[in-house]
Design an enzyme around this catalytic site. Structure first.
Site, mmCIF file in Angstrom:
data_model
loop_
_atom_site.group_PDB
_atom_site.id
_atom_site.type_symbol
_atom_site.label_atom_id
_atom_site.label_comp_id
_atom_site.label_asym_id
_atom_site.label_seq_id
_atom_site.Cartn_x
_atom_site.Cartn_y
_atom_site.Cartn_z
ATOM 1 N N CYS A 117 0.845 -1.192 0.006
ATOM 2 C CA CYS A 117 -0.012 0.095 -0.037
ATOM 3 C C CYS A 117 0.977 1.200 0.111
ATOM 4 C CB CYS A 117 -0.931 0.138 1.200
ATOM 5 S SG CYS A 117 -2.446 0.955 1.121
ATOM 6 N N GLY A 118 1.890 1.336 -0.892
ATOM 7 C CA GLY A 118 2.681 2.509 -1.011
ATOM 8 C C GLY A 118 1.804 3.387 -2.191
ATOM 9 N N ARG A 160 2.665 -7.701 5.012
ATOM 10 C CA ARG A 160 3.276 -8.528 5.803
ATOM 11 C C ARG A 160 3.073 -8.532 7.311
ATOM 12 N NH1 ARG A 160 7.342 -5.413 3.326
ATOM 13 N NH2 ARG A 160 7.956 -4.753 5.704
ATOM 14 N N SER A 203 2.373 1.796 5.209
ATOM 15 C CA SER A 203 1.451 1.033 4.374
ATOM 16 C C SER A 203 0.063 0.597 5.159
ATOM 17 C CB SER A 203 2.000 -0.425 3.774
ATOM 18 O OG SER A 203 3.039 -0.132 2.928
ATOM 19 N N ASP A 240 9.824 -3.272 -6.933
ATOM 20 C CA ASP A 240 10.262 -4.188 -7.853
ATOM 21 C C ASP A 240 11.414 -5.217 -7.396
ATOM 22 O OD1 ASP A 240 9.002 -3.525 -10.117
ATOM 23 O OD2 ASP A 240 10.673 -1.949 -10.845
ATOM 24 N N HIS A 288 4.057 -3.341 -13.215
ATOM 25 C CA HIS A 288 5.216 -3.213 -13.954
ATOM 26 C C HIS A 288 5.815 -4.645 -14.128
ATOM 27 C CE1 HIS A 288 9.011 -1.702 -15.591
ATOM 28 N NE2 HIS A 288 9.631 -1.666 -14.575
ATOM 29 N N ASP A 327 9.359 1.577 -20.881
ATOM 30 C CA ASP A 327 9.327 2.401 -19.295
ATOM 31 C C ASP A 327 10.440 2.719 -18.934
ATOM 32 O OD1 ASP A 327 7.078 2.990 -17.092
ATOM 33 O OD2 ASP A 327 8.583 1.894 -16.161
ATOM 34 N N GLU A 376 3.355 11.067 -20.372
ATOM 35 C CA GLU A 376 3.688 11.129 -19.167
ATOM 36 C C GLU A 376 4.452 12.191 -18.326
ATOM 37 O OE1 GLU A 376 5.080 7.444 -15.773
ATOM 38 O OE2 GLU A 376 5.021 7.245 -17.998
ATOM 39 N N SER A 410 9.065 4.678 -8.892
ATOM 40 C CA SER A 410 9.426 3.382 -8.230
ATOM 41 C C SER A 410 10.899 3.658 -7.824
ATOM 42 C CB SER A 410 9.319 2.228 -8.945
ATOM 43 O OG SER A 410 10.007 2.644 -10.290
#
Length: 490
Positions: free
Chosen positions: A45-46, A68, A78, A108, A132, A217, A393, A414
């Site tokens: 939940c970022g 977690r 989060s 990632d 992503h 990207d 973008e 990110s």
């Protein structure tokens, strides 16, 4: 595990790179029936996790969050993000087995470990989503055969996904189904429904591939979207100080200038951006841009080559294992720059003044947009995908700088984008510093003096600007953006 893209033969690589088709509006319905009544669990939940979840809930979908155990026990950010917005939060063990669609929106670098855990708890024939494709393409992680693997990749940071949705608009998104994991042939419809639920049907949904999304990207965010804005902000600010401009005014001219100038790009492409200049300034910006393209072409191409070969990913993943040492060094270096620390300028700057006093900024944007687009095209990426990654973008990233300068941009993008942006700007700053020696009065910080015009030169410059391939595809794609709302500058 091995790099999935590098395991393919040349023909397969090309097919995947070239996959990108704009979905016609007639095939997009806000009824969103495919995911209605389904249990959707977002992991993490970022920025992307929270804001996509808010949009999906507002679109009538059932959203909860898996975090977690230690995140819940320690009530970390989060947990605060999810619970303060009224979402149900549970552990992986408790709620993943109930999910029809699990959306992994963790960073990632955490994907490999997180996905290994998720696969233990996901029920048979469920769906795993990403925003992503780095883990699938660059890491090459294998997913259980019964699981459908899809992607919806909004073309902006999570904060802007929410802001554009609240304006009644949306952000473009690439959707894809992993060809190795679509056992029931349901991936496309689910991905399309997910994209509609975050509002992307208002701006354009492109049916793409995991590979095309990742490679385009990475290129966009490293070069024009983040890296070039970062390098240019720092160098242009220092140049203004060298010229004797008030530091706080210089800070605002750069910080808010990117947002004001790129807002014109969003609505009318490079053509409209240069139309905001006087004819004298337009011609000057055009020729400055040509010089900048020649200077930066080798650097842009190197970044694309390293992205395609996997060299960039290999080096970044090495830094992951080294506890992000290089990333943290670059982050600290940027945070301690004069631009980041300068005082706030509280007076209003008229909108046109940003264009008049930011001629060089216009030239930099034109050069960066065109270079990024051109090099993606020569690599095999389709024009539609290259347009979104190099132009559309851009104002969304500029919006983040307008809020809290580079700190905000680097906070909401990110870690992968942040690392790539630092990598590019580290090499770009010396090139820009050297280019500052070629500036003339009126290029930056004050308005250029009007001079006698050569009609033929002006005609040719206008024709060159308007005929660039990114302007042609841009006119087509902007026809789908029926609800675009202007941003009001403070």
């Amino acid at each position: 595990m091995k790099n999935y893209f590098n395991s393919l033969n040349f023909r397969q690589k090309l097919i995947n790179l070239q996959k990108c088709k704009l979905i016609d509006n007639q095939f997009l319905s806000e009824k969103n029936n495919v995911l209605k009544g389904k249990n959707i669990v977002i992991v993490g939940c970022g920025s992307q996790g929270l804001n996509q979840g808010l949009n999906m809930r507002d679109s009538g979908l059932n959203i909860s969050y898996a975090l977690r155990d230690d995140s819940i026990f320690n009530k970390n950010q989060s947990w605060i993000n999810a619970t303060s917005n009224g979402f149900f939060v549970g552990t992986y063990e408790n709620i993943i087995p109930t999910a029809d669609l699990v959306i992994n929106l963790t960073p990632d670098k955490q994907h490999e470990q997180v996905v290994n855990v998720l696969q233990k708890f996901m029920k048979p024939n469920s769906v795993l989503g990403f925003s992503h494709g780095f883990n699938i393409v660059e890491v090459g992680q294998l997913i259980r055969n019964d699981i459908t693997v899809i992607m919806v990749a909004p073309k902006c940071p999570g904060t802007e996904v929410r802001e554009e949705y609240k304006r009644g608009f949306g952000v473009p998104a690439l959707i894809a189904v992993h060809s190795e994991n679509d056992p029931h042939d349901i991936g496309f419809e689910i991905a399309k429904s997910w994209a509609i639920s975050i509002g992307s049907h208002h701006a354009g949904i492109l049916h793409s591939s995991f590979i095309a999304e990742v490679k385009s990207d990475l290129m966009g965010e490293q070069t024009i979207l983040c890296g070039m804005l970062q390098a240019s902000s720092l160098v242009c600010y220092n140049q203004l100080i060298f010229q004797g401009v008030n530091p706080s005014y210089a800070g605002k001219l750069i910080q808010t200038g990117w947002e004001v100038i790129t807002e014109s790009v969003k609505h009318g492409g490079i053509t409209l951006m240069l139309d905001r200049l006087s004819n004298t300034a337009k011609i000057r910006a055009y020729f400055l841009s040509k010089k900048l393209k020649k200077i930066f072409f080798p650097l842009f191409r190197k970044h694309m080559d390293d992205i395609i070969s996997g060299e960039f990913s290999k080096n970044m993943m090495f830094d992951w294992k080294n506890n992000d040492q290089q990333l943290k060094e670059w982050r600290t270096e940027i945070q301690n720059t004069d631009f980041e620390k300068c005082n706030i300028y509280y007076k209003q700057i008229p909108e046109q003044e940003y264009f008049d006093n930011g001629l060089l900024m216009v030239a930099i944007l034109k050069a960066g947009i065109e270079l990024s687009f051109e090099i993606m095209i020569e690599t095999g990426i389709k024009e539609e995908s290259a347009y979104y990654e190099s132009l559309h973008e851009l104002p969304l990233i500029a919006n983040t700088i307008a809020r809290k300068r580079l700190y905000e941009m680097n906070l909401v993008i990110s870690d992968t984008a942040e690392y790539g942006s630092y990598l590019f700007s580290h090499a770009a700053i010396p090139l820009l510093k050297k280019f500052m020696n070629e500036l003339q009065p009126g290029d930056l910080g004050n308005k250029i003096s009007t001079s006698e015009l050569d009609n033929i030169t002006l005609y040719k410059v206008n024709a060159k600007i308007e005929s660039h391939p990114i302007e042609i595809i841009g006119k087509k794609l902007r026809l789908y953006m029926t609800s675009m709302v202007p941003i009001k500058t403070k």
